[in-house]
Scaffold this active site. Structure first.
Site, mmCIF file in Angstrom:
data_model
loop_
_atom_site.group_PDB
_atom_site.id
_atom_site.type_symbol
_atom_site.label_atom_id
_atom_site.label_comp_id
_atom_site.label_asym_id
_atom_site.label_seq_id
_atom_site.Cartn_x
_atom_site.Cartn_y
_atom_site.Cartn_z
ATOM 1 N N HIS A 254 -1.379 -6.418 2.345
ATOM 2 C CA HIS A 254 -2.369 -5.658 3.119
ATOM 3 C C HIS A 254 -2.483 -6.215 4.538
ATOM 4 O O HIS A 254 -2.596 -5.470 5.507
ATOM 5 C CB HIS A 254 -3.751 -5.736 2.452
ATOM 6 N N LYS B 256 5.693 0.245 1.259
ATOM 7 C CA LYS B 256 6.771 0.879 0.498
ATOM 8 C C LYS B 256 6.868 0.372 -0.943
ATOM 9 O O LYS B 256 7.680 0.878 -1.702
ATOM 10 C CB LYS B 256 8.112 0.623 1.195
#
Ligand code: PAF
Length: 276
Positions: free
Chosen positions: A33, A144
């Site tokens: 993150h 991804k």
């Protein structure tokens, strides 16, 4: 850093921020993150992060109740990362009435993770569309590692003509290769030692394809067998086209090997792209 709980307060705070970049999360933040935020920050005057554990994307037998909620440490990390606005709505703020209008990613929601987790991508697409309407970002960033989610959301933005640029970031990995994930917290010490094996096997599959293998089924079966041998319960290992996650046809060159497998209490997903 402003911590905001209501949509009204969020809109008020962002009304003079035409240039904001958005990182939606479910909290329990890790280096993956923080990498999304690092990519976001130089792209906009205002970086907005949401933390919302979205019930709609969890199946009845899944980990919604026990999903780690770590708001205090999340906020400390976001402050250190230089985030401007953190939006932490409660369920009534997002679902003030039963959500009877839903976003159906009909092509993608019945394959791979969609097949293993019925309703999951409908829940993801629906909440992300709502969050986009609340934040009105000019761009939004996703990792991804959640490859199918990236495709669902990219397609949603394109098909609904949302004026939002979707940026996809590479998977962040621990030194031993394990993709960072909030669900890694469910692994015991022994399972954590085993977990990087998933990425190693995906890399071996990638090497075999890069070396010219074109019969993908034996590759998928070999990875499944190796995982099962080491105590995993694989959901799927699949070589697919990057563009639509369908099985490759002859001549398709942009491929991805996707995996989902359970190790103890954790269900881990990962993938590697391979351009042949
Ligand atoms: O990837 C996630 O954390 C979630 O699926 C998302 C995009 C925040 C939607 O709840």
């Amino acid at each position: 850093m402003d911590l905001i709980h209501s949509v009204d307060a969020l809109r008020l705070r962002l009304q003079h921020e035409p240039n904001n970049v958005f990182v939606p999360t479910m909290g329990n933040l890790h280096g993956g993150h923080i990498q999304l935020i690092k990519i976001a920050k130089p792209r906009a005057a205002c970086t907005v992060v949401s933390i919302f554990v979205n019930r709609l994307q969890f199946g009845p037998q899944e980990d919604f109740e026990r999903y780690p909620r770590t708001l205090e440490s999340d906020c400390a990390k976001l402050r250190d990362a230089g985030v401007d606005v953190v939006f932490v709505p409660d369920e009534r703020e997002i679902y003030s009435e039963p959500q009877t209008f839903l976003v159906e990613p009909s092509d993608l929601q019945h394959i791979l993770d969609g097949a293993a987790r019925p309703g999951h991508f409908r829940g993801v697409a629906t909440v992300v569309l709502k969050l986009f309407n609340m934040v009105s970002p000019h761009s939004a960033i996703f990792g991804k590692k959640d490859y199918q989610q990236c495709l669902v959301l990219t397609n949603m933005v394109r098909q609904f003509a949302l004026p939002i640029e979707i940026i996809l970031a590479e998977t962040v990995r621990a030194a031993d290769g394990l993709a960072l994930s909030s669900r890694n917290d469910y692994l015991s010490a022994e399972e954590r030692r085993e977990a990087p094996h998933l990425y190693q096997l995906l890399c071996e599959a990638r090497e075999a394809i890069a070396a010219g293998a074109r019969d993908y089924q034996p590759i998928e079966l070999d990875v499944m067998a190796a995982l099962a041998h080491h105590g995993w319960k694989p959901d799927y290992i699949a070589v697919r086209r990057q563009s639509d996650l369908q099985p490759p046809a002859e001549g398709d060159r942009r491929l991805v090997v996707l995996a989902a497998a359970r190790l103890g209490r954790a269900r881990l997903i990962d993938n590697v792209e391979v351009n042949v």
